[in-house]
Scaffold this motif. Structure first.
Motif, short mmCIF file in Angstrom:
data_model
loop_
_atom_site.label_atom_id
_atom_site.label_comp_id
_atom_site.label_asym_id
_atom_site.label_seq_id
_atom_site.Cartn_x
_atom_site.Cartn_y
_atom_site.Cartn_z
N SER A 57 -8.13 -9.66 -13.60
CA SER A 57 -6.84 -10.08 -13.14
C SER A 57 -6.44 -9.74 -11.58
CB SER A 57 -5.57 -10.27 -13.50
OG SER A 57 -4.60 -10.82 -13.08
N LYS A 59 -4.37 -10.13 -7.48
CA LYS A 59 -3.56 -10.91 -6.77
C LYS A 59 -3.65 -10.71 -5.45
CE LYS A 59 0.30 -11.37 -10.16
NZ LYS A 59 1.67 -11.28 -10.69
N LYS A 65 -5.88 -14.05 1.77
CA LYS A 65 -6.63 -14.78 0.74
C LYS A 65 -7.66 -15.25 1.29
CE LYS A 65 -3.12 -16.07 -2.82
NZ LYS A 65 -2.19 -17.14 -3.39
#
Length: 124
Positions: A57, A59, A65
């Motif tokens: 996972s 973030k 991004k």
């Protein structure tokens, strides 16, 4: 004691790439969520990217991004930040951080251990 040592920073032109590394010691690396934060002159430290204990996972801050990628190698006790398409606004000191929480968090108080930082400068 716990040590996080960042490397790979430097001066790069806009549009270029850098790969940061953070070598950890003094902790059971695979049991820690790892993250990168950055702090530009006169600004508060901000979250960049984080990765779970086994890397399943991740973030990212909205501002990175699609350009930055975080990864880890638990066999080498190292976390990486691949930075592509760098912009002048990415200029900052980049810090590696470790959290014992199972969840992938983006707030700096949840990270107990910090490196000394590595300077990234992007020229226009």
């Amino acid at each position: 004691q716990v040590q996080l040592v960042e490397s790979g920073g430097g001066l790069v032109q806009a549009g270029g790439s850098l790969r940061l590394s953070c070598a950890a010691s003094g902790l059971t690396f695979r049991t820690y969520t790892m993250a990168w934060f950055r702090q530009a002159p006169g600004k508060e430290r901000q979250f960049v990217a984080a990765i779970s204990r086994i890397g399943g996972s991740t973030k990212y801050a909205d501002s990175v991004k699609g350009r930055f990628s975080i990864s880890r190698d638990n066999a080498k006790n190292t976390v990486y930040l691949q930075m592509n398409s760098l912009k002048p606004e990415d200029t900052a000191v980049y810090y590696c951080a470790a959290s014992s929480l199972m969840v992938v968090t983006i707030t700096s108080p949840t990270y107990a251990y910090w490196g000394q930082g590595t300077q990234v400068t992007v020229s226009s």
